[in-house]
Design a protein around this motif. Sequence first.
Motif, PDB file in Angstrom:
ATOM      1  N   LEU A 352       0.832  -1.209   0.000  1.00  0.00           N
ATOM      2  CA  LEU A 352       0.000   0.000   0.000  1.00  0.00           C
ATOM      3  C   LEU A 352       0.864   1.255   0.000  1.00  0.00           C
ATOM      4  CD1 LEU A 352      -0.043   1.429   3.056  1.00  0.00           C
ATOM      5  CD2 LEU A 352      -1.430  -0.556   3.571  1.00  0.00           C
ATOM      6  N   GLU A 353       0.309   2.345  -0.449  1.00  0.00           N
ATOM      7  CA  GLU A 353       1.013   3.621  -0.506  1.00  0.00           C
ATOM      8  C   GLU A 353       0.180   4.710   0.150  1.00  0.00           C
ATOM      9  OE1 GLU A 353       2.055   4.487  -4.517  1.00  0.00           O
ATOM     10  OE2 GLU A 353       3.673   3.006  -4.588  1.00  0.00           O
ATOM     11  N   ILE A 354       0.855   5.741   0.581  1.00  0.00           N
ATOM     12  CA  ILE A 354       0.193   6.892   1.197  1.00  0.00           C
ATOM     13  C   ILE A 354       0.677   8.158   0.503  1.00  0.00           C
ATOM     14  CG2 ILE A 354      -0.189   5.835   3.458  1.00  0.00           C
ATOM     15  CD1 ILE A 354       2.371   7.160   4.415  1.00  0.00           C
ATOM     16  N   ASP A 355      -0.156   9.193   0.536  1.00  0.00           N
ATOM     17  CA  ASP A 355       0.231  10.505  -0.001  1.00  0.00           C
ATOM     18  C   ASP A 355       1.055  11.225   1.061  1.00  0.00           C
ATOM     19  OD1 ASP A 355      -0.861  10.344  -2.504  1.00  0.00           O
ATOM     20  OD2 ASP A 355      -2.826  11.071  -1.872  1.00  0.00           O
ATOM     21  N   HIS A 465      -3.386   5.247  -0.536  1.00  0.00           N
ATOM     22  CA  HIS A 465      -3.406   5.779  -1.898  1.00  0.00           C
ATOM     23  C   HIS A 465      -4.325   4.895  -2.748  1.00  0.00           C
ATOM     24  CE1 HIS A 465      -1.852   6.939  -5.878  1.00  0.00           C
ATOM     25  NE2 HIS A 465      -1.550   8.064  -5.281  1.00  0.00           N
ATOM     26  N   PRO A 466      -5.527   5.370  -3.183  1.00  0.00           N
ATOM     27  CA  PRO A 466      -6.519   4.511  -3.807  1.00  0.00           C
ATOM     28  C   PRO A 466      -6.013   3.811  -5.053  1.00  0.00           C
ATOM     29  CG  PRO A 466      -7.438   6.657  -3.252  1.00  0.00           C
ATOM     30  CD  PRO A 466      -5.967   6.755  -3.089  1.00  0.00           C
ATOM     31  N   ALA A 467      -5.374   4.531  -5.952  1.00  0.00           N
ATOM     32  CA  ALA A 467      -4.956   3.932  -7.212  1.00  0.00           C
ATOM     33  C   ALA A 467      -3.978   2.798  -6.969  1.00  0.00           C
ATOM     34  CB  ALA A 467      -4.332   4.995  -8.121  1.00  0.00           C
ATOM     35  N   GLN A 468      -3.019   3.002  -6.063  1.00  0.00           N
ATOM     36  CA  GLN A 468      -2.022   1.987  -5.808  1.00  0.00           C
ATOM     37  C   GLN A 468      -2.660   0.759  -5.166  1.00  0.00           C
ATOM     38  OE1 GLN A 468       0.994   1.897  -6.776  1.00  0.00           O
ATOM     39  NE2 GLN A 468       1.629   0.005  -5.767  1.00  0.00           N
ATOM     40  N   GLU A 469      -3.627   0.973  -4.251  1.00  0.00           N
ATOM     41  CA  GLU A 469      -4.269  -0.154  -3.590  1.00  0.00           C
ATOM     42  C   GLU A 469      -5.025  -0.981  -4.586  1.00  0.00           C
ATOM     43  OE1 GLU A 469      -6.531   1.027  -0.250  1.00  0.00           O
ATOM     44  OE2 GLU A 469      -4.921   2.220   0.591  1.00  0.00           O
ATOM     45  N   MET A 470      -5.752  -0.369  -5.498  1.00  0.00           N
ATOM     46  CA  MET A 470      -6.499  -1.136  -6.505  1.00  0.00           C
ATOM     47  C   MET A 470      -5.538  -1.922  -7.389  1.00  0.00           C
ATOM     48  SD  MET A 470      -9.694   1.253  -7.633  1.00  0.00           S
ATOM     49  CE  MET A 470      -8.698   2.629  -8.145  1.00  0.00           C
ATOM     50  N   GLY A 471      -4.426  -1.308  -7.741  1.00  0.00           N
ATOM     51  CA  GLY A 471      -3.459  -2.005  -8.553  1.00  0.00           C
ATOM     52  C   GLY A 471      -2.865  -3.201  -7.812  1.00  0.00           C
ATOM     53  N   HIS A 472      -2.656  -3.063  -6.496  1.00  0.00           N
ATOM     54  CA  HIS A 472      -2.090  -4.172  -5.746  1.00  0.00           C
ATOM     55  C   HIS A 472      -3.099  -5.313  -5.630  1.00  0.00           C
ATOM     56  CE1 HIS A 472       0.648  -6.041  -2.848  1.00  0.00           C
ATOM     57  NE2 HIS A 472      -0.441  -6.362  -2.160  1.00  0.00           N
ATOM     58  N   ARG A 473      -4.370  -4.963  -5.440  1.00  0.00           N
ATOM     59  CA  ARG A 473      -5.394  -6.018  -5.325  1.00  0.00           C
ATOM     60  C   ARG A 473      -5.471  -6.803  -6.621  1.00  0.00           C
ATOM     61  NH1 ARG A 473      -8.369  -2.167  -2.270  1.00  0.00           N
ATOM     62  NH2 ARG A 473      -9.494  -1.479  -4.119  1.00  0.00           N
ATOM     63  N   ARG A 474      -5.237  -6.148  -7.728  1.00  0.00           N
ATOM     64  CA  ARG A 474      -5.258  -6.900  -8.990  1.00  0.00           C
ATOM     65  C   ARG A 474      -4.083  -7.872  -9.035  1.00  0.00           C
ATOM     66  NH1 ARG A 474      -6.751  -1.837 -11.320  1.00  0.00           N
ATOM     67  NH2 ARG A 474      -4.589  -1.446 -11.903  1.00  0.00           N
TER      68      ARG A 474
END
Length: 474
Positions: A352-355, A465-474
């Motif tokens: 996961l990532e944070i801003d 960070h929403p975009a990064q989390e969605m990418g990781h779930r994929r």
Amino acid sequence: MKLRVLGVLSVLVLLLVLIFSYVILSSAGRDLTSTLQINRAASLDRIAQVAFDAATDSDTTVLQRDMDTYSDLYDEGLVVRLQTGTLVSGGLDPERADVRDALARASLNLSDTGLDPVTPFGTGRELISRSFGSASQVMGEAIMEVNPDAARATLRTRWLVTGVATLALAALLLLGAGRVTSWVLRPVQHLGTAVRELKDTGRTSSLPEAGPPELRELSRSFTAMAATLGEVIESQRQLIADTSHHLRNPVGALRLRVDLLLLKLKNQDEAEAGAGVLAELERVEEILDSVLRLAVAEHRVIEDSAPGGHRALLAGGVNPLLVLGEEVDRARPAALLSGNTLILRAEADPGLEIDCNRVELAQMLGELLNNALKYAPGTEVTATLLRVGPRIIIEIADSGPGLEPAQLAAATTRFWRSPDHSSIRGTGMGMTIVDKLATANGAHLVLGSNKPTGLRARIVFDAGHPAQEMGHRR
């Protein structure tokens, strides 16, 4: 505030409308009652006149015909008692108790043509009566049963029309009250927002001049005051930063001179005195460095709070576990010297990532780790990445002596140091810097007690960070 003011105005408007409606409806009831009473009294007078003529002529044919016609037309009964007999129309029974009473009163020359006020949902009929005859003799009595249903229906219609008009008027007045309230209170709301912004950032935008003249003048005065105060605060911050920065050169030169002086000292007493001077000089350097870093952190808070601030312009996220691991590795040599055991844990998604500003996150974590090693030597220090609901938490916990609840509340105050740590070298600004940098990056610092003993410092981010989390779930 708007709801409270609007609530008071709404109550006053409803009371005004209800009073207005009550006056109109009461007037309508009195008007219909008066009209009905006048009409029926006139009709009874006419019947009584025909009855007087019948009694004089001893011929009741016309009287009976007029009574029947009236009863058919208005659905109201009549009773006329003459000396020669009693005439009835409309089914009114002369033996009914209230009819007998009315006849008895009329025989005493006591006329009764008054009616009770008409009400929209009333029931029943009423009797009116009068006597007729000569000036010296009562020749008979006339009784009329009045049916107020038509007047009641008319009154109900008026109530309905008045009710609809009342609701429309109330809605119009409430709408007007809402508009006026918004017009008056909008400058106050803007002023409240500006005060909070000024408190948090030391600056505020220009207030729009709206509302009543007094509030427009207040907005202008506040804008001028806020601008002046912002300039003063910024000038003070800049003075602190410039002072700490420009003192570095003379302090550096002084350190060089002290180092040269130490080389020329011969005996033990002189060497110890020189070492004391050097220690104090190093403390001054440490304080200057802390003041400069605090000034930068406070400037970052203002920079981020301004429209289009730094954090709002971040293009991507930072992996907090990666930064945390780097800082733990960097702190391991110091941990070996102080006898601490460093443990790195990940209880959240490692990807996961944070801003957050990466350099400032490293600075915050390094400060917290150094604080744990300094004040809790020889203990276990745990660095953990957590996720609790939507929040991302980076936790540094030790098993040292910790702080009392009152001390926890004061730990982020500038230059504050625990009385128990007075013998340990420090400036008292580390936690303040972490707190300011956390705020500048959309997070907040939470200090608490570690169980069973020790201090627990958490940097809490509201979301990943929403975009990064969605990418990781994929």
